[in-house]
Design an enzyme around this catalytic site. Structure first.
Site, PDB file in Angstrom:
ATOM      1  N   ASP A 271      -3.556   3.175  14.520  1.00 42.20           N
ATOM      2  CA  ASP A 271      -2.760   3.728  13.428  1.00 42.20           C
ATOM      3  C   ASP A 271      -3.290   5.122  13.106  1.00 42.20           C
ATOM      4  O   ASP A 271      -4.083   5.676  13.856  1.00 42.20           O
ATOM      5  CB  ASP A 271      -2.747   2.805  12.208  1.00 42.20           C
TER       6      ASP A 271
ATOM      7  N   ARG B  39       0.841  -1.195   0.000  1.00 41.89           N
ATOM      8  CA  ARG B  39       0.000   0.000   0.000  1.00 41.89           C
ATOM      9  C   ARG B  39       0.877   1.246   0.000  1.00 41.89           C
ATOM     10  O   ARG B  39       1.526   1.560   1.000  1.00 41.89           O
ATOM     11  CB  ARG B  39      -0.925   0.020   1.221  1.00 41.89           C
TER      12      ARG B  39
END
Length: 559
Positions: free
Chosen positions: A459, A173
C-alpha cells in the site's frame, strides 16, 4: 423576480460549497445539501487549527534538518507521569484480536465484514487511491454496509456476495490531516480530506450504526499520520462537535490512533490524554513508522537504513517502539494493537504458502507474548492462523489490558527509540525499492490503492519506504554491500540504469499489452522525480494526487 433553478445533473449545495467532481445520482444521495453543510461547518471551525498544526510540523522538520531529533517534551511531563486513564473500553469492541484492513471497494467491504475477523478497518487512506469515484463509491458502500443492504454481483463468477448474519465490527480510517480534497471546495479552497471522509460517513451512518450495535458507543474510527498531540486535540474537537450536532452523549465516538510517525512515539501519553474520552488505544503502524524514520532524519547521513526487508521488529528501535506502546496503552486502560501481516496466500505453491504462514505465526506469537491485544491482517486467508495464535496465548480474556502491563518498558529511553537500524545495503535492495515503487504507483494512478506484489500486499506506506530509501541513499551517496560489488556508491547514473532495467523487467512480467495500457511510464517518471528531488517531498501520494484529480466543467444555472 428571477429565481435560480438547479439544473438536472447538479449537486444541491449550500452556500459557499462547490462540488467539482462528476455528478452521479448515487453520489447525490451522499452529497446532500444537509451533509455538505455538516462538512462545511467542520471545515470552517477547524481549518485554522489544522493550518497551525501543519506549520508546526514544518517547523519541527526544519529543526531535525538542522541536526535535532524528536524527544519527550519536558512541558508535558506531568501528563506522562500522571495517573489518569482513558474512558472504559466499550464491551462491543473489547475483543479486537484480529482486525482486517482494506479499501472501501464494494466486494472488499463484504468479504472483510464476513471474514471472521473481529474488526474490519475500512480504509480511505493508504489502501485507497483517492479518486473522486473511489471516495464517493466508498461512502455509498459503507452506507449500504451499515444499513445491512450491501450486495455485489460478480458477473465473471456469476456469484452474489451478501453479508453474513454475524460480521466484524466496522471501523473507518479517514485520510490524514495533510491531504486535501480537491473536488470539494469550501469558501473557494479545497476541503481537508479527512473532514470530508469523516463528515459524510458520520452524517449518514451514526444513527443506524448505533442502532445496529444495540445502542451505546460508536461509530468507531482509526486516525492516521499524527505527529503531535495537538493534532489529536483537533480530532477530539471534531468528535465533540459531531456528538453535539447529533444529540448523542459525549464519548460516543471512539477512535484508535496509529502511531506511525517517529515524532508521535514521544507523544503517546499526550495523544491518549487529548482523546481520553474518545480513545480506543494506539496501533503500531510499523510500515509508515519506518518511512517516517527516514523522513525525519533525511538530513542525517549517519542514519541510513539498510535494505527495507531487514528493517523488522527485531531491530532495537522497532522493538522499543512496540514495547513502549503496549506499556502506555495498558497503563491508560486501552488497547495496544499490533502491526500488519502483509503476506497473501500463495495459491500455486503449497510449500511457499506454508513457509509464509509460518512467518506470520511467528510474528503474531511475538506480538501477543509482548502484550498486544490484537493485530492486523491484509488478507482473509491469514485470519484463521492469526486467530489461533492469539486465542491460544491471550489467557482466555478478550484482551490483555489488565494482564500485560509491561512495567519493564518504563526504562525505554529516547536513545532506544532513535537507535539506527543495522544491516547491509545492497543492489538487490535498490532494485526492490524501484520495482515496487513503480508498480505500486502505476496501480495507484490507475485507481488501485492496495496492490499484491511478490506475495505481499503493498500500500502507500510500503511504497513510501521504497521512495524515501532510494532518495536517502542517493542524497548521501550510500555505499552498497555484497552483490559482488562492495563499496559501490549510489549515484544518479546508477539509479537511472536501475529504473530502465526495472521497467524492462516489469514489461516482461506483466506483458507488453498490459504494460502499454497501464500507467507504468507515467509512474516511472513520477517515482524517478521523487527519488532525485533536491528536497524530499513529505508524501509521494500528495505529489501524485494532482495526477488523479478530474474537475468537471461547472454547469451554468438558468435564471
Amino acid at each position: 423576480m428571477a429565481v435560480a433553478t438547479r439544473l438536472m445533473g447538479e449537486y444541491d449545495v449550500p452556500e459557499g460549497v462547490d462540488i467539482r467532481g462528476r455528478y452521479d445520482e448515487g453520489f447525490a444521495g451522499i452529497l446532500t445539501r444537509e451533509a455538505l453543510q455538516f462538512v462545511a461547518d467542520l471545515q470552517r471551525e477547524f481549518r485554522g487549527h489544522v493550518r497551525y498544526a501543519m506549520e508546526r510540523r514544518r517547523e519541527e522538520q526544519r529543526r531535525y534538518d538542522a541536526g535535532g531529533a524528536p524527544g519527550f517534551d519536558p512541558a508535558t511531563r506531568r501528563v506522562r507521569e500522571g495517573d489518569w486513564v482513558c474512558a472504559p473500553v466499550p464491551p462491543a469492541v473489547a475483543d479486537r484480536s484480529v482486525e482486517i484492513t482494506g479499501p472501501v471497494e464494494r466486494k472488499m467491504v463484504i468479504n472483510a465484514l464476513n471474514s471472521g475477523a473481529k474488526v474490519f478497518m475500512a480504509d480511505f487512506e493508504d489502501a485507497l487511491s483517492p479518486s473522486w469515484e473511489n471516495l464517493m463509491r466508498g461512502q455509498v458502500n459503507l452506507r449500504d454496509a451499515v444499513n445491512g443492504t450491501i450486495s455485489f454481483h460478480d458477473e465473471a463468477r456469476n456469484r452474489v456476495y451478501k453479508l453474513n448474519e454475524r460480521t466484524a465490527k466496522l471501523f473507518v480510517r479517514p485520510r490524514g490531516w495533510h491531504l486535501p480534497e480537491a473536488h470539494v471546495l469550501v469558501d473557494g479552497e479545497p476541503a481537508i480530506g479527512c473532514l470530508v471522509d469523516f463528515g459524510l460517513y458520520f452524517f449518514h451512518n451514526h444513527k443506524q450504526f448505533r442502532a445496529s450495535q444495540g445502542g451505546g458507543h460508536g461509530p468507531f474510527f482509526y486516525l492516521p499520520k499524527m505527529e503531535h498531540s495537538r493534532e489529536a486535540k483537533i480530532w477530539d474537537g471534531v468528535f465533540e462537535r459531531a456528538e453535539r450536532w447529533a444529540g448523542i452523549e459525549r464519548g460516543s465516538v471512539r477512535a484508535t490512533v496509529l502511531i506511525e510517525t517517529l515524532p508521535a512515539v514521544f507523544q503517546m501519553d499526550e495523544i491518549l490524554y487529548e482523546l481520553r474520552e474518545h480513545s480506543l488505544g494506539l496501533n503500531c503502524g510499523r510500515w509508515d513508522y519506518i518511512f517516517s524514520y527516514v523522513k525525519t532524519f533525511r538530513a542525517h547521513p549517519d542514519r541510513l537504513l539498510p535494505d527495507r526487508v531487514l528493517v523488522g521488529m527485531a531491530q532495537h528501535f522497532m522493538r522499543s517502539y512496540s514495547d513502549l506502546l503496549i506499556h502506555t496503552c495498558h497503563r491508560r486502560g486501552v488497547h495496544a494493537m499490533g502491526g500488519m501481516a502483509a503476506q497473501i496466500p500463495i495459491r500455486d505453491d503449497p510449500a511457499a504458502n506454508e513457509a509464509a504462514l509460518e512467518l506470520v505465526r511467528k510474528d503474531k506469537l511475538r506480538e501477543v507474548r509482548a502484550g498486544h491485544d490484537g493485530t492486523w491482517a491484509a488478507h482473509p486467508g491469514l485470519i484463521p492462523a492469526i486467530a489461533e495464535v492469539f486465542d491460544a496465548n491471550m489467557g482466555g480474556g478478550a484482551n490483555q489490558i489488565q494482564t500485560a502491563r509491561r512495567e519493564d518498558a518504563r526504562a525505554i529511553t529516547e536513545e532506544d527509540l532513535l537507535q539506527p537500524p543495522r544491516g547491509v545495503r545492497t543492489m538487490e535492495g535498490l532494485r526492490l525499492n524501484t520495482g515496487v515503487g513503480i508498480q505500486y504507483l502505476a496501480a495507484w494512478l490507475g485507481g488501485a490503492g492496495s496492490v499484491p506484489l511478490y506475495n505481499l500486499m503493498e500500500d502507500a506506506a510500503t511504497a513510501e519506504i521504497s521512495r524515501v530509501q532510494n532518495w536517502q541513499w542517493l542524497r548521501h551517496g550510500a555505499t552498497l554491500d555484497g552483490d559482488g560489488v562492495p563499496g559501490l556508491r549510489v549515484t544518479p547514473e546508477m539509479l537511472a540504469r536501475v529504473l530502465e532495467e526495472e521497467m524492462t523487467r516489469i514489461e516482461r512480467e506483466v506483458g507488453k499489452d498490459r504494460f502499454q495500457k497501464g500507467r507504468y511510464k507515467e509512474a516511472c517518471k513520477l517515482f524517478a522525480r521523487q527519488c532525485t528531488a533536491p528536497e524530499l517531498n513529505d508524501f509521494l501520494t500528495l505529489d501524485a494526487y494532482n495526477h488523479i484529480v478530474v474537475h468537471q466543467p461547472k454547469a451554468i444555472s438558468k435564471l
